[in-house]
Scaffold this motif. Structure first.
Motif, PDB file in Angstrom:
ATOM      1  N   ASP A   1       0.837  -1.209   0.000  1.00 54.48           N
ATOM      2  CA  ASP A   1       0.000   0.000   0.000  1.00 54.48           C
ATOM      3  C   ASP A   1       0.869   1.255   0.000  1.00 54.48           C
ATOM      4  O   ASP A   1       0.584   2.226  -0.703  1.00 54.48           O
ATOM      5  N   ARG A   2       1.918   1.235   0.797  1.00 55.98           N
ATOM      6  CA  ARG A   2       2.815   2.387   0.893  1.00 55.98           C
ATOM      7  C   ARG A   2       3.571   2.614  -0.409  1.00 55.98           C
ATOM      8  O   ARG A   2       3.667   3.722  -0.909  1.00 55.98           O
ATOM      9  N   VAL A   3       4.095   1.534  -0.986  1.00 50.73           N
ATOM     10  CA  VAL A   3       4.945   1.641  -2.173  1.00 50.73           C
ATOM     11  C   VAL A   3       4.124   1.866  -3.445  1.00 50.73           C
ATOM     12  O   VAL A   3       4.426   2.761  -4.239  1.00 50.73           O
ATOM     13  N   VAL A   4       3.078   1.069  -3.637  1.00 55.14           N
ATOM     14  CA  VAL A   4       2.316   1.111  -4.881  1.00 55.14           C
ATOM     15  C   VAL A   4       1.300   2.250  -4.891  1.00 55.14           C
ATOM     16  O   VAL A   4       1.189   2.988  -5.872  1.00 55.14           O
ATOM     17  N   TYR A   5       0.565   2.412  -3.796  1.00 52.41           N
ATOM     18  CA  TYR A   5      -0.518   3.396  -3.748  1.00 52.41           C
ATOM     19  C   TYR A   5      -0.143   4.666  -3.001  1.00 52.41           C
ATOM     20  O   TYR A   5      -0.963   5.566  -2.855  1.00 52.41           O
ATOM     21  N   HIS A   6       1.081   4.735  -2.507  1.00 53.33           N
ATOM     22  CA  HIS A   6       1.599   5.910  -1.785  1.00 53.33           C
ATOM     23  C   HIS A   6       0.707   6.304  -0.603  1.00 53.33           C
ATOM     24  O   HIS A   6       0.525   7.480  -0.307  1.00 53.33           O
ATOM     25  N   THR A   7       0.164   5.301   0.057  1.00 49.08           N
ATOM     26  CA  THR A   7      -0.662   5.530   1.237  1.00 49.08           C
ATOM     27  C   THR A   7       0.231   6.017   2.373  1.00 49.08           C
ATOM     28  O   THR A   7       1.297   5.466   2.621  1.00 49.08           O
ATOM     29  N   GLN A   8      -0.208   7.065   3.049  1.00 46.45           N
ATOM     30  CA  GLN A   8       0.538   7.609   4.178  1.00 46.45           C
ATOM     31  C   GLN A   8       0.042   6.960   5.469  1.00 46.45           C
ATOM     32  O   GLN A   8      -1.164   6.843   5.686  1.00 46.45           O
ATOM     33  N   PHE A   9       0.961   6.520   6.299  1.00 44.76           N
ATOM     34  CA  PHE A   9       0.613   5.914   7.573  1.00 44.76           C
ATOM     35  C   PHE A   9       1.238   6.718   8.705  1.00 44.76           C
ATOM     36  O   PHE A   9       2.289   7.322   8.544  1.00 44.76           O
TER      37      PHE A   9
END
Length: 110
Positions: free
Chosen positions: A76-84
């Motif tokens: 999610d972080r790498v592909v969709y650039h989701t911020q956590f």
């Protein structure tokens, strides 16, 4: 060999869940994606069941779900650039720590 089955279960679950995400973000219902989701979840559950012949259920399920959670969060972080938030990363660390402890102190298995 049971860890190979568990690995197949994990990889199949990751593929199925990734296809779920792709289908959810596509322009509509895609029957081929849904078929792929069903096939990969069936492979995953079959393989998980095979690993239960030796690995205790709680340990196998903990490994299966924890590895899936961590890898899907990274994707999610790498592909969709989701911020956590930092709390998410802390939770992931606790999940991994819990599975490591479970493996260290669970009844021995092959």
């Amino acid at each position: 060999m049971v860890y190979v089955s568990l690995g197949v279960a994990i990889i199949s679950e990751l593929v199925a869940t990734s296809l779920l995400r792709i289908n959810a973000t596509s322009s509509g219902f895609n029957p081929l994606l849904v078929l792929g989701i069903c096939v990969f979840y069936c492979i995953s559950f079959y393989s998980l069941g095979q690993s239960l012949t030796v690995i205790p259920t709680g340990v196998a399920y903990a490994i299966w779900s924890a590895v899936g959670i961590v890898i899907l969060t990274v994707l999610d972080r790498v592909v969709y650039h989701t911020q956590f938030t930092w709390q998410v990363y802390l939770a992931l660390g606790l999940i991994v720590s819990g599975v490591v402890l479970l493996n260290l102190y669970a009844p021995s298995h092959g």
